[in-house]
Every structure is written in structure tokens, then in C-alpha cells.
Design a protein around this motif. Sequence first.
Motif, short mmCIF file in Angstrom:
data_model
loop_
_atom_site.label_atom_id
_atom_site.label_comp_id
_atom_site.label_asym_id
_atom_site.label_seq_id
_atom_site.Cartn_x
_atom_site.Cartn_y
_atom_site.Cartn_z
N VAL A 129 0.76 -1.14 0.03
CA VAL A 129 -0.08 0.00 0.00
C VAL A 129 1.03 1.45 0.04
O VAL A 129 0.45 2.11 0.24
N GLY A 130 2.13 1.08 -0.47
CA GLY A 130 2.92 2.37 -0.65
C GLY A 130 3.34 2.87 0.91
O GLY A 130 3.86 3.99 0.96
N LEU A 131 3.51 2.20 1.95
CA LEU A 131 4.07 2.64 3.24
C LEU A 131 5.15 1.91 3.72
O LEU A 131 5.61 1.85 4.83
N GLY A 132 6.20 1.49 2.55
CA GLY A 132 7.35 1.04 3.01
C GLY A 132 8.21 1.59 3.94
O GLY A 132 8.91 1.10 4.69
N THR A 133 8.13 3.02 3.91
CA THR A 133 9.21 3.95 4.54
C THR A 133 8.40 4.41 6.01
O THR A 133 9.03 5.23 6.76
N ARG A 134 7.23 3.89 6.28
CA ARG A 134 6.41 4.61 7.25
C ARG A 134 6.29 3.47 8.34
O ARG A 134 5.39 3.60 9.33
N LYS A 135 6.71 2.10 8.44
CA LYS A 135 6.34 1.04 9.14
C LYS A 135 6.55 1.69 10.55
O LYS A 135 5.80 0.92 11.47
N ASP A 136 7.52 2.30 11.04
CA ASP A 136 7.88 2.54 12.32
C ASP A 136 6.99 3.84 12.92
O ASP A 136 7.45 4.30 14.02
N HIS A 137 6.05 4.36 12.18
CA HIS A 137 5.55 5.72 12.54
C HIS A 137 4.15 5.52 13.34
O HIS A 137 3.55 4.27 12.89
N TYR A 138 3.94 6.21 14.03
CA TYR A 138 2.50 5.89 14.83
C TYR A 138 1.66 6.79 14.13
O TYR A 138 1.62 7.51 13.32
N PRO A 139 0.30 6.15 14.66
CA PRO A 139 -0.84 7.12 13.59
C PRO A 139 -0.85 8.56 13.50
O PRO A 139 -1.26 9.15 12.69
N ILE A 141 -6.93 5.71 -2.22
CA ILE A 141 -7.52 4.61 -1.32
C ILE A 141 -8.48 3.69 -2.36
O ILE A 141 -8.47 2.63 -2.16
N VAL A 142 -9.38 4.20 -3.08
CA VAL A 142 -10.23 3.71 -4.13
C VAL A 142 -9.09 2.69 -4.83
O VAL A 142 -9.73 1.17 -4.93
N GLU A 143 -8.24 3.04 -5.46
CA GLU A 143 -7.45 2.31 -6.31
C GLU A 143 -6.97 1.23 -5.47
O GLU A 143 -7.01 0.06 -5.89
N LEU A 144 -6.32 1.34 -4.28
CA LEU A 144 -5.83 0.23 -3.34
C LEU A 144 -6.84 -0.54 -3.14
O LEU A 144 -6.52 -1.85 -2.94
N LEU A 145 -8.13 -0.25 -2.76
CA LEU A 145 -8.93 -1.18 -2.42
C LEU A 145 -9.45 -2.13 -3.20
O LEU A 145 -9.53 -3.25 -3.02
N PHE A 146 -9.79 -1.56 -4.50
CA PHE A 146 -9.99 -2.65 -5.59
C PHE A 146 -8.88 -3.39 -5.96
O PHE A 146 -8.93 -4.67 -6.22
N GLY A 147 -7.58 -2.85 -5.75
CA GLY A 147 -6.49 -3.76 -6.11
C GLY A 147 -6.28 -4.62 -5.00
O GLY A 147 -5.82 -5.91 -5.73
#
Length: 230
Positions: free
Chosen positions: A131-141, A182-188
Motif C-alpha cells: 500500500v506504499g508505506l514501506g518507509t512509514r512502518k515505524d511511525h505511529y498513527p 484509497i479506492v484504487e488500493l481497495l479494488f487492487g
Amino acid sequence: MTDPVLSLNDVSLSLMGNAGRVDILHDISLEVARGETLGLVGPSGSGKSSLLMLMGGLESASSGSIRAVGQDLSAMNEDGLARFRRDNMGVVFQSFHLIPTMTALENVATPLELAGARDAFERASAELDAVGLGTRKDHYPAQMSGGEQQRVALARASAPRPKILLADEPTGNLDEASGGAIVELLFGLRDRHGATLVMVTHSMELANRCDRVVRLRDGRIEAPARAAAE
């Protein structure tokens, strides 16, 4: 329709409020096929989100029967429903519902750990990459934008490879650009994992991307479910 993954028969929902009983859904009968995408539309207060919650076993019907993946949800207690959702369903809410004290990676890994997956963090990491968050894995919401938080929520819902993916206004709290992504990711994700997708939305443009559209009004299916516009 053959081999439905969801089947609702004469389902009604009433809840007690301060002013007495409120009738929310009336005699809903609906089947959803495996691999189908279904859009639930209608005005505010029509019962769309309540219907989605019934499908997910997050609310109990007052009458009628609901079967999902061949199992009778009304016959399950709360623990049984929780295990069923863990093993069969992914749910994406408008308000994300991430755990604020956990990183993105921990949020996505949590349902996998609960399911006993030994490779929970490896799978969670791969899903965040997807989902394109490879660099954000250690971030909090709190360190992430709304669009990024919804991507985490999508990754969390899809990581266990659910048979059914339920989405309640997944773009409702996002700007147009973030919502479109988000829509593109959801259907993907649906295409990649082969899950059945049921989505509540106010957007007919989004609903028309689904295989079929069901319109609700005043707690009833307003007209026969139709195929989405080409």
C-alpha cells in the motif's frame, strides 16, 4: 445466484433508544456471490452502515437469518463471532480505528498474531509495502496523514487474506486525492486476494465501479439490486 458467500433472509434490526424502540432495517433479503463487488448506497439514515455491521457480525439481527461463508452468524456467541471475523473477514472503517500506541507495522501485525501466524511481522511488512508505506512502518498513527492512516487500515484488513472485505465509507474522511488513491488500493487488494468486497458509500461514481449496486431507503431495499453502470 450460485454459491453465495453472504446470504441474508428477511433480516430486520431494531434497537432501543432513549425514546423507545427504533426500527432500522426491515425484511432485508440479499445474496452476495463469491468474488463479487457490491456497493451499498442511499441517503443518510437509510441503514447502509447497519446492514454492513450485520453482515460482519458486529451487530445482531432482531429477526431473520444471516449466513456468511456457509455459517449461521445468529448461532454464534460473541467469542465465536470474533473468531469468525478473525478467520474470514476484513473490515475498513471511515475513522480508521488504529491503535494509537502501536506503530503501523504493529497495527497490521496484530490480527495476524491473534490468528497465530508465526510470520506475522513479515506479512505485515509486505502488506505495508503493497500500500506504499514501506518507509512509514515505524511511525505511529499520530505521525501520519489521514490518507496514510487509511492505508494502514487497509493493510491491516487485507493482511489475513479475508474471504470477505467490508468497507464503511472508506474515503469519507479523506480529501479527493487521498480518497482516489484509497479506492484504487481497495479494488487492487480485492483483485490481488480475490476477496468479496461490500462497500458502503455516498459516491455513485465509486459505487458504479462495483459489479452491483443496492440502494436502501428507510431501512428497506428501495428497488431490485442492479448491475453497476458500464
